[in-house]
Design an enzyme around this catalytic site. Structure first.
Site, PDB file in Angstrom:
ATOM      1  N   SER A 542      30.738  29.102  57.636  1.00  0.00           N
ATOM      2  CA  SER A 542      30.150  28.714  58.796  1.00  0.00           C
ATOM      3  C   SER A 542      30.811  29.626  59.871  1.00  0.00           C
ATOM      4  O   SER A 542      30.068  31.068  59.680  1.00  0.00           O
ATOM      5  CB  SER A 542      30.632  27.034  59.148  1.00  0.00           C
ATOM      6  OG  SER A 542      30.260  26.684  60.062  1.00  0.00           O
ATOM      7  N   HIS A 658      25.294  21.198  55.286  1.00  0.00           N
ATOM      8  CA  HIS A 658      26.122  22.281  55.682  1.00  0.00           C
ATOM      9  C   HIS A 658      27.249  22.593  54.834  1.00  0.00           C
ATOM     10  O   HIS A 658      28.127  23.803  54.942  1.00  0.00           O
ATOM     11  CB  HIS A 658      26.716  21.894  57.189  1.00  0.00           C
ATOM     12  CG  HIS A 658      27.263  23.276  57.673  1.00  0.00           C
ATOM     13  ND1 HIS A 658      26.805  24.333  57.998  1.00  0.00           N
ATOM     14  CD2 HIS A 658      28.568  23.260  58.432  1.00  0.00           C
ATOM     15  CE1 HIS A 658      27.568  25.180  58.572  1.00  0.00           C
ATOM     16  NE2 HIS A 658      28.855  24.808  58.855  1.00  0.00           N
TER      17      HIS A 658
END
Length: 689
Positions: A542, A658
């Site tokens: 991320s 994610h």
């Protein structure tokens, strides 16, 4: 330069997430990566070892108390790959093998409905806790569906509250009313892809008839409303999340009028019973006193709303200490403080109405280079708390205690997945480019030779106030340490290891400081003889994936391989991809010419150049990631290949959100792929598969 005047982007077509041509490209890249790194016996061994850790039956089943009797746990293993939501009593939980009652079997539900459901949690209506709102995601996306569930019958409520797929914000007001922020149609979502409007929805009526409670602006991040049903302190609140760090909150009266809670926009405020706790992110002068950023302050909520500005300082930071967290029990507040990234706990007791000062006592500290945490079990009922202790070489221990009644008692122990006696943990400090001391943890064999040849994996995050503290990972132990590697966690700026100042030091125009910190740790490892560039790898996910993407393009000479997971990489267009606009407060706005001038310095996609040698790189992502989105990794891979960098590889999980994984098998594959890639390029002679 603005996005509208940006040069031609040859890879813009890869932003079509579900397009036939981009997905065909994805499958081709996936096949190339699997053939190269995921078909060897060494890969199979890595994957199996990690999966055994993730599926282990003797892991600690962490629980949450919901209602007067039951403790709930969400559990995934080999028999329940999608997971089962289950419950037990405290008496049973104390047993080595508790008896569990299944509340909701996600595997069975997914099979019955033909959907790849991923558990997103449940919100129960207190104080009775008979009904809850279950959130389920298709394939792991942030967007989910919401359904009402009965905790007595263990069935979805026929004709009950239900919301279609969206980035929903939902909370109970009472049994017949919900606060709902969702996609109400055109114009109802913010530029960040979250709800802009929150409404009060009455049972048995169409959602379209719900009463509007508050409307935010399109350039806000999101809005929400909720009710605190604590007996005797029932209150309704409305919040406007302006950006990632700035927000405004109102007390909502019975007639629908709103009264602003007057604290700085960048402060965190938490209201529990008669108390409001405030954490300012910047220095704050109020009531004739100035409070440092990162402090913890207390005020009586009703007095504050009446205009009295009396604050008690519960914690004030210093050069080495920062607030980590706090948690209420019925009569006390547990405060967790980090000192050079190692925890200590205190119990604070508020004064009775109008009398005395807050009292404090120690609840203990973490063992050296470990992490300790404690949280109240039921802040409305008692002073019981759960306490966890963990370290890089210390499997997690879960304890239970009651404040004021002696030492906590060990309740559960996580299994050991590797022989910790072979290793040692050290904390070191590197000096960054501007002279800042940057701490890092190093986990290595006791027999380590400082010959510069040790395969070393350096991990960091460096953003959004996220701190990286010592924690146990059986996967890292098996996949990296036991195979001869050194593991390093770098506490670079951008995190919150030293409070708001540590985070703010790497915001926007100062973003490169996190990269300079990471490079300083790498250079220190090399100078100490722990490793050398040929044996040093960088990994992050991320925001951490953006960090190591920048290490690839800005410091390629320091690394033998880079793994960037679910990362932001194209910072010119990040605000136009998925939820990117919500992070302008962190990175800046590329649409503003003066901000693009500094953003472009930390945009890996922008800075990849022809003729520049880069170390081998692996980019991983997920088609269903609707937070960062797969376009970043796709485009970065395509550009590097177009530049002739054939040592760049890519893998996109077609599900997973994610986290890039929907179950333990997916997670084991993705983790093993990263480790196999690193071992191929960083290992000593004879260790490459």
């Amino acid at each position: 330069m603005t996005s509208s005047s940006a040069p031609h982007d040859d890879h813009l077509w890869l932003e079509d997430i579900d397009g036939d041509a981009p997905l065909a490209w994805v499958r081709t890249q996936n096949a190339r990566t699997v053939q190269q790194y995921a078909q060897s016996p060494a890969f199979q061994s890595l994957q199996q070892g990690i999966l055994e850790v993730l599926d282990a039956e003797d892991r600690i089943p962490m629980v949450e108390k919901i209602g007067a009797r039951f403790f709930y746990n969400y559990w995934q293993d080999k028999a329940h790959p999608k997971g089962v939501w289950r419950r037990t009593t405290l008496a049973e939980y104390r047993r080595p093998q508790p008896a569990w009652e299944t509340v909701l079997d996600i595997d069975a539900l997914a099979a019955a409905e033909g959907e790849n459901w991923v558990w997103h949690g449940a919100d129960s209506l207190d104080p009775e806790h008979r009904r809850c709102l279950v959130s389920l995601s298709r394939g792991g996306a942030d967007a989910d569906v919401v359904r009402e569930f009965d905790l007595d019958t263990l069935q979805f409520v026929d004709g009950g509250f239900a919301l279609p797929e969206a980035k929903n914000q939902v909370a109970w007001q009472d049994i017949d009313h919900l606060y709902v922020a969702t996609d109400f149609g055109p114009g109802s979502m913010t530029e960040s892809s979250y709800p802009r409007i929150v409404k009060l929805w009455r049972r048995g009526t169409p959602l379209a008839s719900a009463l509007t409670v508050y409307e935010g602006r399109e350039d806000d991040m999101s809005v929400a409303a909720w009710r605190d049903n604590t007996p005797g302190f029932e209150r309704d609140f409305v919040s406007r999340q302006i950006d990632f760090y700035d927000s405004q909150t109102w007390l909502r009266h019975a007639d629908g009028t709103l009264a602003r809670i007057e604290v700085p926009d960048d402060a965190l405020a938490d209201i529990t019973r008669e108390w409001m706790l405030i954490e300012p992110r910047s220095d704050w002068t109020v009531g004739g006193a100035t409070h440092a950023a990162g402090s913890l302050l207390a005020a009586r909520f009703d007095d504050w709303m009446a205009g009295r500005r009396e604050l008690t300082v519960l914690f004030a930071p210093d050069a080495h200490s920062a607030l980590d967290s706090h948690s209420w029990t019925r009569h006390h507040l547990i405060v967790n403080v980090m000192h050079d990234v190692v925890n200590r706990l205190e119990v604070l007791t508020p004064p009775a109405e109008g009398r005395g000062a807050w009292q404090r006592q120690s609840l203990g500290g973490a063992p050296p280079l470990s992490t300790i945490d404690a949280a109240g079990i039921d802040e409305d009922e008692n002073d019981d708390y759960f306490l966890t202790v963990s370290g890089f070489l210390q499997p997690t221990t879960l304890c239970i205690g009651t404040i004021g009644q002696g030492e906590p008692q060990a309740l559960k122990h996580s299994p050991a997945f590797f022989d910790a006696a072979r290793y040692r943990v050290g904390q070191h400090f590197a000096t960054s480019k501007d002279g800042t001391r940057v701490p890092y943890f190093e986990i290595a064999s006791k027999a380590l030779q400082a010959d510069g040849k040790n395969p070393t994996l350096q991990y960091a995050y460096g953003g959004f106030e996220i701190s990286l503290q010592p924690s146990y990972s059986g996967s890292i132990g098996r996949a990296w340490l036991d195979r001869g590697g050194v593991y390093v966690v770098a506490n670079v700026r951008g995190g919150s290891e030293y409070g708001p100042r540590w985070h703010q030091a790497a915001l926007q125009e100062n973003r490169l400081r996190s990269c300079e910190d990471f490079a300083a740790v790498s250079e220190d490892l090399i100078a100490r003889g722990i490793t050398s560039p040929a044996h040093l790898g960088a990994m992050g996910g991320s925001n951490g994936g953006l960090l190591v993407g920048n290490m690839l393009t800005l410091y390629p000479q320091l690394y033998g391989a880079v793994v960037s997971e679910v990362a932001l990489l194209d910072m010119r267009r990040y605000t136009q991809l998925s939820a990117g606009a919500s992070w302008i407060a962190e990175y800046g706005d590329p649409e503003e010419p003066e901000e693009w001038d500094f953003i472009k310095t930390f945009s890996p996609y922008e800075n990849a150049r022809a003729g520049q040698p880069y170390p081998p790189a692996l980019f991983t992502t997920s088609t269903r990631d609707d937070r960062v989105g797969p376009a970043h990794a796709r485009k970065m891979q395509a550009k590097l290949l177009a530049l002739g960098h054939d040592a760049s590889f890519f893998y996109e999980n077609l599900d997973g959100g994610h986290s890039a994984a929907t179950d333990n098998k997916d997670a084991a594959f993705m983790d093993a792929l990263g480790y196999a890639f690193l071992w191929r390029h960083l290992g000593r002679t004879g260790t490459k598969d």
